[in-house]
Design a protein around this motif. Structure first.
Motif, PDB file in Angstrom:
ATOM      1  N   UNK A   1      65.979 -36.938  64.168  1.00 16.66           N
ATOM      2  CA  UNK A   1      67.120 -36.961  65.071  1.00 16.66           C
ATOM      3  C   UNK A   1      66.810 -37.831  66.285  1.00 16.66           C
ATOM      4  N   UNK A   2      67.873 -38.309  66.925  1.00 17.60           N
ATOM      5  CA  UNK A   2      67.693 -39.169  68.092  1.00 17.60           C
ATOM      6  C   UNK A   2      66.919 -38.463  69.193  1.00 17.60           C
ATOM      7  N   UNK A   3      67.069 -37.154  69.316  1.00 14.26           N
ATOM      8  CA  UNK A   3      66.361 -36.441  70.380  1.00 14.26           C
ATOM      9  C   UNK A   3      64.844 -36.508  70.190  1.00 14.26           C
ATOM     10  N   UNK A   4      64.400 -36.555  68.938  1.00 15.05           N
ATOM     11  CA  UNK A   4      62.966 -36.694  68.682  1.00 15.05           C
ATOM     12  C   UNK A   4      62.484 -38.057  69.161  1.00 15.05           C
ATOM     13  N   UNK A   5      63.239 -39.086  68.822  1.00 17.39           N
ATOM     14  CA  UNK A   5      62.847 -40.442  69.198  1.00 17.39           C
ATOM     15  C   UNK A   5      62.916 -40.630  70.708  1.00 17.39           C
ATOM     16  N   UNK A   6      63.923 -40.063  71.329  1.00 20.73           N
ATOM     17  CA  UNK A   6      64.074 -40.225  72.780  1.00 20.73           C
ATOM     18  C   UNK A   6      62.904 -39.586  73.528  1.00 20.73           C
ATOM     19  N   UNK A   7      62.495 -38.395  73.085  1.00 17.29           N
ATOM     20  CA  UNK A   7      61.379 -37.719  73.749  1.00 17.29           C
ATOM     21  C   UNK A   7      60.113 -38.564  73.685  1.00 17.29           C
ATOM     22  N   UNK A   8      59.918 -39.244  72.573  1.00 14.42           N
ATOM     23  CA  UNK A   8      58.749 -40.110  72.414  1.00 14.42           C
ATOM     24  C   UNK A   8      58.929 -41.416  73.176  1.00 14.42           C
ATOM     25  N   UNK A   9      60.109 -41.976  73.097  1.00 19.22           N
ATOM     26  CA  UNK A   9      60.388 -43.241  73.772  1.00 19.22           C
ATOM     27  C   UNK A   9      60.189 -43.128  75.277  1.00 19.22           C
ATOM     28  N   UNK A  10      60.600 -41.988  75.818  1.00 12.80           N
ATOM     29  CA  UNK A  10      60.491 -41.784  77.261  1.00 12.80           C
ATOM     30  C   UNK A  10      59.042 -41.724  77.733  1.00 12.80           C
ATOM     31  N   UNK A  11      58.123 -41.454  76.829  1.00 14.97           N
ATOM     32  CA  UNK A  11      56.697 -41.351  77.196  1.00 14.97           C
ATOM     33  C   UNK A  11      55.874 -42.484  76.607  1.00 14.97           C
ATOM     34  N   UNK A  12      56.561 -43.522  76.124  1.00 15.48           N
ATOM     35  CA  UNK A  12      55.878 -44.665  75.539  1.00 15.48           C
ATOM     36  C   UNK A  12      55.353 -45.622  76.595  1.00 15.48           C
ATOM     37  N   UNK A  13      54.696 -46.690  76.164  1.00 15.03           N
ATOM     38  CA  UNK A  13      54.110 -47.646  77.119  1.00 15.03           C
ATOM     39  C   UNK A  13      55.178 -48.460  77.841  1.00 15.03           C
ATOM     40  N   UNK A  14      54.872 -48.843  79.072  1.00 12.28           N
ATOM     41  CA  UNK A  14      55.800 -49.644  79.860  1.00 12.28           C
ATOM     42  C   UNK A  14      55.692 -51.120  79.597  1.00 12.28           C
ATOM     43  N   UNK A  15      54.653 -51.514  78.868  1.00  8.32           N
ATOM     44  CA  UNK A  15      54.464 -52.913  78.474  1.00  8.32           C
ATOM     45  C   UNK A  15      53.899 -52.933  77.062  1.00  8.32           C
ATOM     46  N   UNK A  16      53.955 -54.094  76.401  1.00  5.84           N
ATOM     47  CA  UNK A  16      53.525 -54.130  74.996  1.00  5.84           C
ATOM     48  C   UNK A  16      52.076 -53.690  74.792  1.00  5.84           C
TER      49      UNK A  16
ATOM     50  N   UNK B   1      61.708 -51.783  71.011  1.00  6.90           N
ATOM     51  CA  UNK B   1      62.083 -50.392  71.274  1.00  6.90           C
ATOM     52  C   UNK B   1      60.875 -49.520  71.560  1.00  6.90           C
ATOM     53  N   UNK B   2      59.731 -49.885  70.956  1.00  5.08           N
ATOM     54  CA  UNK B   2      58.524 -49.076  71.124  1.00  5.08           C
ATOM     55  C   UNK B   2      57.435 -49.804  71.893  1.00  5.08           C
ATOM     56  N   UNK B   3      57.714 -51.029  72.320  1.00  7.17           N
ATOM     57  CA  UNK B   3      56.725 -51.827  73.046  1.00  7.17           C
ATOM     58  C   UNK B   3      55.412 -51.901  72.268  1.00  7.17           C
TER      59      UNK B   3
END
Length: 271
Positions: free
Chosen positions: A222-237, A253-255
């Protein structure tokens, strides 16, 4: 020394440590500092026991060739340290989800011992992630299962998904990781996300998000799973593969800089 005196202990502990034997002897009233040493020496000489390494022993059934008798490697790995958790590729194998069979066995521990080679099998320890140690969550997502009557700790499939993406070198490389994880029909995705965020590693969080994104439909992501991870992903590649810090293609999308063979899963084209 009567051969059958410790037979119940041997039946219940096909692989055991010297400390476990000492506790058994104390329970049955065998006293003396050197009693465990005498018991071990007697049964090793008689062929009833085989030393795996100092302080770790395997039981050999009567009348069986100790040189060829197959000592269970999962029990050996589980006894490498008192806090050992079977993890990475070994967890995949124990859960019946590994794409390939290895002769290397991986366990996690706060203080893993030196790599052991026993017969043709290699036992390698890796440290628990520091984030787990700091929060006292070393056993988050760890199951206790029984094997030949003995309990052992193994990472759940949810924890293993994250651990394998975090350390693909301990899980057989990217092709092995992808093929193994894609063979799993169901993950508790809330648990996957919780464990990934618990590690506090932005690159690992993005790797998990990328994998789930690639498998949205079969895993019912679900999108909520991806959003929770995306929000804590890296700020640069960041590079998906820490050992290959060049090449690859950026997945914005995931840097993540992802190797071409992972992005296209080129191994799927090979018969």
């Amino acid at each position: 020394m009567p051969v059958l005196k410790h037979d119940v202990f041997f039946r219940q502990h096909p692989v055991f440590t010297g400390d476990e034997l000492a506790r058994h002897l104390a329970r049955i009233g065998s006293h003396g500092v050197r009693t465990p040493e005498r018991v071990l020496g007697y049964h090793i000489k008689s062929g009833r026991l085989r030393r795996v390494r100092q302080g770790l022993y395997a039981v050999i059934p009567p009348g069986v060739d100790g040189d060829t008798y197959p000592v269970d490697p999962y029990l050996v790995a589980a006894k490498m340290t008192p806090d050992a958790v079977l993890s990475h590729h070994t967890a995949l194998e124990l859960h019946g989800r590994a794409y390939s069979v290895w002769q290397r066995f991986v366990y996690s521990s706060e203080r893993p011992t030196e790599t052991l080679t026993f017969r043709d099998q290699v036992f390698r320890g890796t440290k628990f992630p520091q984030a787990l140690v700091r929060s006292g969550a070393e056993y988050h997502g760890v199951l206790t299962v029984e094997r030949f009557g003995m309990p052992l700790r193994v990472a759940s499939l949810e924890r293993t998904l994250v651990d394998a993406l975090d350390r693909p070198d301990l899980a057989g490389g990217w092709e092995e990781v992808w093929r193994s994880l894609e063979a799993v029909e169901f993950f508790d995705l809330d648990e996957v996300v919780e464990y990934a965020l618990l590690l506090g590693n932005a690159t690992t969080t993005a790797k998990v998000g990328f994998f789930l994104d690639q498998n949205r439909e079969p895993l019912m992501v679900e999108e909520r799973h991806l959003k929770a991870l995306r929000d804590r992903g890296p700020g640069q590649p960041h590079y998906l593969d820490r050992s290959r810090r060049s090449g690859g293609k950026l997945v914005p999308e995931w840097n993540l800089m992802v190797p071409e063979e992972v992005l296209t899963q080129s191994w799927a084209d090979v018969a």
